[in-house]
Design an enzyme around this catalytic site. Structure first.
Site, PDB file in Angstrom:
ATOM      1  N   HIS A 141       0.868  -1.183   0.000  1.00 22.19           N
ATOM      2  CA  HIS A 141       0.000   0.000   0.000  1.00 22.19           C
ATOM      3  C   HIS A 141       0.902   1.229   0.000  1.00 22.19           C
ATOM      4  CE1 HIS A 141       1.113   0.082   4.215  1.00 22.19           C
ATOM      5  NE2 HIS A 141       0.555  -1.092   4.412  1.00 22.19           N
ATOM      6  N   GLN A 197       7.791 -15.353  11.962  1.00 15.20           N
ATOM      7  CA  GLN A 197       7.306 -14.298  12.852  1.00 15.20           C
ATOM      8  C   GLN A 197       5.806 -14.448  13.159  1.00 15.20           C
ATOM      9  OE1 GLN A 197       8.627 -11.286   9.958  1.00 15.20           O
ATOM     10  NE2 GLN A 197       6.727 -10.194  10.371  1.00 15.20           N
ATOM     11  N   HIS A 241       4.013   1.352   2.350  1.00 13.72           N
ATOM     12  CA  HIS A 241       5.214   0.667   1.838  1.00 13.72           C
ATOM     13  C   HIS A 241       5.882   1.514   0.745  1.00 13.72           C
ATOM     14  CE1 HIS A 241       2.715  -3.036   2.949  1.00 13.72           C
ATOM     15  NE2 HIS A 241       3.815  -3.200   3.673  1.00 13.72           N
TER      16      HIS A 241
HETATM   17  P1  AMP Z   1       5.111  -5.150   6.428  1.00 14.51           P
HETATM   18  O1  AMP Z   1       4.901  -5.493   5.003  1.00 14.51           O
HETATM   19  O2  AMP Z   1       3.845  -4.938   7.197  1.00 14.51           O
HETATM   20  O3  AMP Z   1       6.091  -6.067   7.116  1.00 14.51           O
HETATM   21  O4  AMP Z   1       5.810  -3.720   6.437  1.00 14.51           O
HETATM   22  C1  AMP Z   1       6.991  -3.484   5.731  1.00 14.51           C
HETATM   23  C2  AMP Z   1       7.513  -2.129   6.099  1.00 14.51           C
HETATM   24  O5  AMP Z   1       6.528  -1.130   5.776  1.00 14.51           O
HETATM   25  C3  AMP Z   1       7.801  -1.967   7.601  1.00 14.51           C
HETATM   26  O6  AMP Z   1       8.997  -1.219   7.766  1.00 14.51           O
HETATM   27  C4  AMP Z   1       6.593  -1.220   8.097  1.00 14.51           C
HETATM   28  O7  AMP Z   1       6.844  -0.445   9.256  1.00 14.51           O
HETATM   29  C5  AMP Z   1       6.310  -0.308   6.896  1.00 14.51           C
HETATM   30  N1  AMP Z   1       4.927   0.177   6.919  1.00 14.51           N
HETATM   31  C6  AMP Z   1       3.798  -0.567   6.990  1.00 14.51           C
HETATM   32  N2  AMP Z   1       2.712   0.235   7.042  1.00 14.51           N
HETATM   33  C7  AMP Z   1       3.177   1.518   7.008  1.00 14.51           C
HETATM   34  C8  AMP Z   1       2.542   2.802   7.044  1.00 14.51           C
HETATM   35  N3  AMP Z   1       1.215   2.945   7.127  1.00 14.51           N
HETATM   36  N4  AMP Z   1       3.336   3.896   6.984  1.00 14.51           N
HETATM   37  C9  AMP Z   1       4.687   3.784   6.905  1.00 14.51           C
HETATM   38  N5  AMP Z   1       5.338   2.589   6.876  1.00 14.51           N
HETATM   39  C10 AMP Z   1       4.596   1.480   6.917  1.00 14.51           C
END
Ligand code: AMP
Length: 294
Positions: free
Chosen positions: A43, A70, A46
């Site tokens: 989204h 995890q 990311h």
């Molecule tokens: P994930 O795919 O959920 O493991 O997230 C991958 C990276 O995207 C991680 O560093 C998250 O902190 C970051 N991330 C996820 N959602 C957001 C958001 N709404 N705003 C900023 N970074 C995000």
């Protein structure tokens, strides 16, 4: 077509060998490499990280890997949203040069038996209700950083405790990479973007949109000198009336080492945040909000 424009097409690597071939060529021609690890279902949150990595470096790599270690057995590993074709299109249009999407056996070959444990900063908050979580995250991020060998890696402040765990690991293990935190990207009503928001029904989505308002008004009161225990009590009541199914945690903690603030006014010398994890319907959502300092 110049070599540069050919290289501006998004490449996809599925093995460490293919990944290294691309990254090593960039590094040996003196180009810096930015890296964004993700679990896909991308989204705008990311993609903001990808754009930040692209601003900070010559070449950008993003990984897509839903990391089994995890997730606890009762969690959503098998139902976690996956849509690689769409993810690759989004990465291409955000200026990413290479997607690294390894199959599980590339990350965890038979006989794999190593894990990384980052101690104090992994405890409390998400570490309390998901005791397996930060071990899995630290181990997979350590592997990804060793595989990609980036100059800089960008992580979202949405997962603030995770960001601190990774910074601690990189410092403790002398890993040659700069870790950068990026601000939380939100929907129009302030809900922090998350791949898990897709699980919410219409009613649950309305409740989820209230979480950020509750923690931001708690942060406002704290910055005006209110007592932390009063603010926490009022916050818990507000969450109950907002219709959340369960509050996993609602806490005020220092943003440098996560020391909890339980009562009294916030010390303006110590940067602090309000941290929340709440279950809405069956979906666990997390968010955090900084306490503004005078
Ligand atoms: P994930 O795919 O959920 O493991 O997230 C991958 C990276 O995207 C991680 O560093 C998250 O902190 C970051 N991330 C996820 N959602 C957001 C958001 N709404 N705003 C900023 N970074 C995000």
């Amino acid at each position: 077509m110049s070599p540069l424009s050919a290289d501006s097409q998004l490449g996809v690597a599925r093995t460490v060998k293919a990944l290294r071939a691309r990254v090593d060529a960039w590094r040996s021609s003196g180009q810096s490499v930015g890296f964004v690890p993700t679990m896909g279902a991308l989204h705008d949150g990311h993609l903001s990280l990808v754009r930040m990595a692209a601003r900070l470096s010559d070449r950008t790599v993003a990984s897509i890997f839903v990391n089994p270690t995890q997730f606890a057995p009762h969690e959503d590993f098998s139902s976690y949203p996956r849509n690689e074709a769409q993810d690759l299109e989004k990465l291409q249009s955000s200026g990413c040069h290479l997607a690294y999407a390894p199959p599980p056996e590339q990350m965890y070959p038979p006989g794999f038996q190593t894990s990384i444990k980052v101690e104090a900063v992994s405890q409390g908050l998400c570490g309390e209700s998901r005791p397996h979580f930060f071990g899995g995250v630290a181990t997979v991020v350590c592997k990804l950083l060793n595989q990609v060998r980036p100059t800089v890696a960008v992580f979202g402040e949405k997962d603030f405790q995770q960001l601190l765990v990774i910074k601690r690991m990189v410092r403790d293990l002398d890993m040659p990479v700069e870790i950068v935190g990026a601000p939380i990207v939100r929907e129009a009503d302030g809900l922090a973007m998350s791949s898990r928001n897709a699980y919410l029904s219409t009613d649950e989505r309305a409740t989820a949109g209230k979480l950020n308002k509750i923690i931001s008004s708690m942060a406002d009161r704290l910055s005006e000198g209110a007592d932390a225990s009063d603010v926490l009590n009022d916050g818990r009541m507000a969450l109950e009336s907002a219709g959340v199914s369960r509050v996993d945690y609602l806490e005020i903690r220092s943003e440098t080492d996560l020391t909890p603030v339980l009562y009294g006014p916030i010390d303006p010398a110590i940067p602090a945040r309000v941290f929340i994890a709440a279950i809405v319907g069956k979906t666990r959502l997390i968010d955090n909000w900084p306490v503004r300092r005078a």
